[in-house]
Design a protein around this motif. Structure first.
Motif, PDB file in Angstrom:
ATOM      1  N   GLY A   1      22.128 139.092 -87.532  1.00 50.93           N
ATOM      2  CA  GLY A   1      21.013 137.923 -87.677  1.00 50.93           C
ATOM      3  C   GLY A   1      19.875 138.489 -87.201  1.00 50.93           C
ATOM      4  N   GLY A   2      18.880 138.678 -87.723  1.00 55.82           N
ATOM      5  CA  GLY A   2      17.570 139.281 -87.124  1.00 55.82           C
ATOM      6  C   GLY A   2      16.888 138.367 -86.343  1.00 55.82           C
ATOM      7  N   THR A   3      16.644 137.004 -87.002  1.00 58.03           N
ATOM      8  CA  THR A   3      15.623 136.085 -85.901  1.00 58.03           C
ATOM      9  C   THR A   3      16.434 135.842 -84.719  1.00 58.03           C
ATOM     10  N   SER A   4      17.493 135.495 -84.688  1.00 64.98           N
ATOM     11  CA  SER A   4      18.265 135.164 -83.533  1.00 64.98           C
ATOM     12  C   SER A   4      18.184 136.115 -82.345  1.00 64.98           C
ATOM     13  N   ILE A   5      18.553 137.476 -82.927  1.00 70.39           N
ATOM     14  CA  ILE A   5      18.365 138.540 -81.944  1.00 70.39           C
ATOM     15  C   ILE A   5      17.012 138.811 -81.533  1.00 70.39           C
ATOM     16  N   TRP A   6      15.903 138.708 -82.392  1.00 67.43           N
ATOM     17  CA  TRP A   6      14.684 138.820 -82.096  1.00 67.43           C
ATOM     18  C   TRP A   6      14.283 137.822 -81.059  1.00 67.43           C
ATOM     19  N   MET A   7      14.389 136.653 -81.305  1.00 70.10           N
ATOM     20  CA  MET A   7      13.823 135.553 -80.501  1.00 70.10           C
ATOM     21  C   MET A   7      14.851 135.637 -79.034  1.00 70.10           C
ATOM     22  N   THR A   8      15.854 135.958 -79.142  1.00 66.07           N
ATOM     23  CA  THR A   8      16.828 135.994 -77.869  1.00 66.07           C
ATOM     24  C   THR A   8      15.974 137.082 -77.048  1.00 66.07           C
ATOM     25  N   CYS A   9      15.930 138.347 -77.610  1.00 68.95           N
ATOM     26  CA  CYS A   9      15.175 139.491 -76.913  1.00 68.95           C
ATOM     27  C   CYS A   9      13.788 138.942 -76.423  1.00 68.95           C
ATOM     28  N   PHE A  10      13.107 138.077 -77.083  1.00 71.38           N
ATOM     29  CA  PHE A  10      11.654 138.001 -76.768  1.00 71.38           C
ATOM     30  C   PHE A  10      11.569 136.770 -75.483  1.00 71.38           C
ATOM     31  N   ALA A  11      12.680 136.095 -75.413  1.00 72.29           N
ATOM     32  CA  ALA A  11      13.039 135.370 -74.153  1.00 72.29           C
ATOM     33  C   ALA A  11      13.458 136.133 -73.187  1.00 72.29           C
ATOM     34  N   LEU A  12      14.162 137.087 -73.317  1.00 73.72           N
ATOM     35  CA  LEU A  12      14.631 137.946 -72.452  1.00 73.72           C
ATOM     36  C   LEU A  12      13.684 138.694 -71.734  1.00 73.72           C
ATOM     37  N   GLY A  13      12.801 139.201 -72.496  1.00 74.31           N
ATOM     38  CA  GLY A  13      11.438 139.897 -72.240  1.00 74.31           C
ATOM     39  C   GLY A  13      10.743 139.064 -71.237  1.00 74.31           C
ATOM     40  N   ILE A  14      10.597 137.845 -71.588  1.00 73.29           N
ATOM     41  CA  ILE A  14       9.776 136.835 -70.543  1.00 73.29           C
ATOM     42  C   ILE A  14      10.315 136.911 -69.516  1.00 73.29           C
ATOM     43  N   ILE A  15      11.909 136.747 -69.402  1.00 72.78           N
ATOM     44  CA  ILE A  15      12.443 136.452 -68.129  1.00 72.78           C
ATOM     45  C   ILE A  15      12.306 137.661 -67.046  1.00 72.78           C
ATOM     46  N   LEU A  16      12.324 138.732 -67.808  1.00 73.50           N
ATOM     47  CA  LEU A  16      12.178 140.083 -67.120  1.00 73.50           C
ATOM     48  C   LEU A  16      10.708 140.398 -66.422  1.00 73.50           C
ATOM     49  N   SER A  17       9.784 139.946 -67.343  1.00 78.89           N
ATOM     50  CA  SER A  17       8.414 139.907 -66.934  1.00 78.89           C
ATOM     51  C   SER A  17       8.223 139.256 -65.502  1.00 78.89           C
ATOM     52  N   VAL A  18       9.146 138.116 -65.547  1.00 78.52           N
ATOM     53  CA  VAL A  18       8.923 137.165 -64.203  1.00 78.52           C
ATOM     54  C   VAL A  18       9.567 137.844 -63.233  1.00 78.52           C
ATOM     55  N   SER A  19      10.768 138.477 -63.621  1.00 81.80           N
ATOM     56  CA  SER A  19      11.598 139.075 -62.365  1.00 81.80           C
ATOM     57  C   SER A  19      10.833 140.344 -61.858  1.00 81.80           C
ATOM     58  N   GLY A  20      10.032 140.902 -62.700  1.00 80.31           N
ATOM     59  CA  GLY A  20       9.458 142.162 -62.383  1.00 80.31           C
ATOM     60  C   GLY A  20       8.061 141.896 -61.743  1.00 80.31           C
ATOM     61  N   SER A  21       7.524 140.686 -61.632  1.00 79.18           N
ATOM     62  CA  SER A  21       6.321 140.380 -61.068  1.00 79.18           C
ATOM     63  C   SER A  21       6.556 139.950 -59.588  1.00 79.18           C
ATOM     64  N   LYS A  22       5.586 140.231 -58.638  1.00 74.59           N
ATOM     65  CA  LYS A  22       5.522 140.204 -57.403  1.00 74.59           C
ATOM     66  C   LYS A  22       4.496 139.409 -56.707  1.00 74.59           C
ATOM     67  N   ASP A  23       3.148 139.780 -57.534  1.00 81.31           N
ATOM     68  CA  ASP A  23       1.737 139.430 -57.178  1.00 81.31           C
ATOM     69  C   ASP A  23       1.248 138.074 -57.889  1.00 81.31           C
ATOM     70  N   GLU A  24       1.924 137.447 -58.584  1.00 85.56           N
ATOM     71  CA  GLU A  24       1.125 136.386 -59.425  1.00 85.56           C
ATOM     72  C   GLU A  24       1.124 135.086 -58.547  1.00 85.56           C
ATOM     73  N   THR A  25       0.058 134.339 -58.661  1.00 81.23           N
ATOM     74  CA  THR A  25       0.108 133.001 -57.930  1.00 81.23           C
ATOM     75  C   THR A  25      -0.376 132.153 -59.039  1.00 81.23           C
ATOM     76  N   GLU A  26      -0.014 130.723 -58.653  1.00 79.07           N
ATOM     77  CA  GLU A  26      -0.353 129.571 -59.548  1.00 79.07           C
ATOM     78  C   GLU A  26      -1.580 129.530 -60.184  1.00 79.07           C
ATOM     79  N   GLU A  27      -2.614 129.884 -59.217  1.00 78.30           N
ATOM     80  CA  GLU A  27      -4.076 129.482 -59.767  1.00 78.30           C
ATOM     81  C   GLU A  27      -4.412 130.668 -60.714  1.00 78.30           C
ATOM     82  N   THR A  28      -3.950 131.913 -60.770  1.00 74.09           N
ATOM     83  CA  THR A  28      -4.500 132.860 -61.634  1.00 74.09           C
ATOM     84  C   THR A  28      -3.611 132.453 -63.040  1.00 74.09           C
TER      85      THR A  28
END
Length: 395
Positions: free
Chosen positions: A354-381
């Motif tokens: 199923g295409g949509t389920s796979i793509w949206m799951t991968c989109f969500a996982l990309g967001i998670i990995l973006s957070v796990s790979g970021s070290k210098d973000e602050t709440e204000e920015t």
């Protein structure tokens, strides 16, 4: 291989788990697709497998692209996407594709690709990010219920009301996850009680209106009620799908019949999507089914680790908001297969075809990995970003 690892960031364990689930899915999808080929008369087993592999490859491309985006952009991006999601849901209800003759306008067809896109899955991810943004912005403030009704619950309510007529299970999952996220984010508990009461009343009102005026709108109320009735009956006539899933699980044994040697895939509708877990147990036994469960709970553990390590409240809440629903959906799919829950139509993330389920799951996982790979973000920015500025930067 070393050069490839240099270009990916984030939690390596999540990358490994996702890759393992994707690779494992090849054989069950290939095996279960015989139902579509020999019973439905649609395509070939190799064709279905190749389509699944292409969808996974594009899914990993989505993960890679999204995880390279600084996650502060998702804050304003969610605000910009809300009207787009509403528009897509309206179009889906009005012109959506009905699958298998069922009265369920869930999909819109992507031009020139020939793949149906289930807009409710995109709506769920966008809503989770939007709720995380609201909670983070108001973490140190006193939340007034009247203000939150407009700023938070009005967009949530509009989107869920547009999803509900054709997809109750997704509506229920997203609503439950939003309530969980608001609880974790410090939203007053008594207000959560108010919202839960409003949500249940709205559902009851919708069912009554749908039953009174069945031709007024596309809905699946009769399907929901029949599934609940069949599930609750003791000794009654069970759903055909559940019967076949039970047989598949009962005959699997400790080690299964072997890959591709299952029998019930030839009789079980949706064997490559909604009921693929039953086929996994039949062919790979209790051991294979247990490994799949373990992999999802390992993914949940790494999601929680990522949430705890996030440097901002928004990052923590966003990871929880888009990550936990993946595992929650997997649990629901497996619970349906073993007859713990009534049939819902939820797929097994990263394994079901199923295409949509796979793509949206991968989109969500990309967001998670973006957070796990970021070290210098602050709440204000993150929270001071103007959505229009983000749109200008993107253009």
């Amino acid at each position: 291989m070393k050069s490839i690892f240099q270009h990916i960031k984030g939690d390596r364990a999540i990358w490994a788990i996702v890759a393992a689930l994707a690779i494992f899915s090849f054989m069950p999808v290939y095996s279960a697709s015989t139902n579509l080929v020999y019973v439905v008369g649609k395509g070939s087993t190799i064709g279905h497998l190749l389509k699944h592999i292409v969808l996974l490859i594009t899914g990993f491309a989505i993960i890679y692209g999204v995880h390279k985006i600084p996650y502060r952009y998702f804050s304003g991006g969610a605000v910009l996407m809300l009207p787009v999601v509403v528009l897509l849901l309206v179009v889906t209800l009005a012109q959506g594709t009905t699958i298998g003759g069922a009265n369920a306008s869930r999909w819109i067809r992507i031009p020139f690709v020939g793949i149906g896109f289930q807009t409710s899955t995109l709506a769920g991810v966008v809503l989770m990010v939007y709720v995380a943004r609201y909670l983070a912005k108001n973490k140190e403030k006193r939340i007034e219920f009247k203000d939150s009704l407009i700023q938070l619950w009005l967009p949530v309510g509009i989107i869920l009301m547009l999803v509900l007529p054709a997809n109750f299970s997704t509506t229920a999952i997203v609503f439950t996850m939003i309530l969980l996220l608001t609880f974790i984010g410090g939203y007053p508990l008594k207000y959560i009680g108010y919202i839960l009461s409003i949500g249940l009343f709205s559902l009851l009102f919708f069912i009554l209106v749908a039953k009174a005026f069945p031709d007024a709108m596309h809905n699946r109320v009769d399907t929901w009620l029949s599934r609940l009735e069949n599930f609750s009956k003791e000794g009654g006539t069970e759903n055909y799908q559940v019967q076949k899933a039970k047989i598949a699980i009962a005959t699997g044994g400790p080690l299964g019949k072997g890959g591709g040697k299952g029998v019930q895939k030839n009789f079980l509708p949706q064997s490559s999507s909604d009921f693929i877990y039953a086929i996994i147990i039949e062919e790979y036994g209790l051991l294979g089914g247990g490994i799949v469960v373990f992999m999802y709970f390992l993914l949940l553990f790494r999601i929680l680790v990522t949430a705890k390590k996030a440097t901002t409240i928004f990052g923590t809440l966003m990871v929880i908001g888009v990550g936990i629903p993946i595992v929650f959906q997997a649990i629901i799919n497996m619970a349906v297969a073993v007859n713990i829950l009534p049939v819902t139509g939820q797929t097994l993330p990263l394994i079901s075809s199923g295409g949509t389920s796979i793509w949206m799951t991968c989109f969500a996982l990309g967001i998670i990995l973006s957070v796990s790979g970021s070290k210098d973000e602050t709440e204000e920015t993150i929270l001071d970003d103007n959505p229009l500025d983000i749109l200008h930067e993107t253009i």
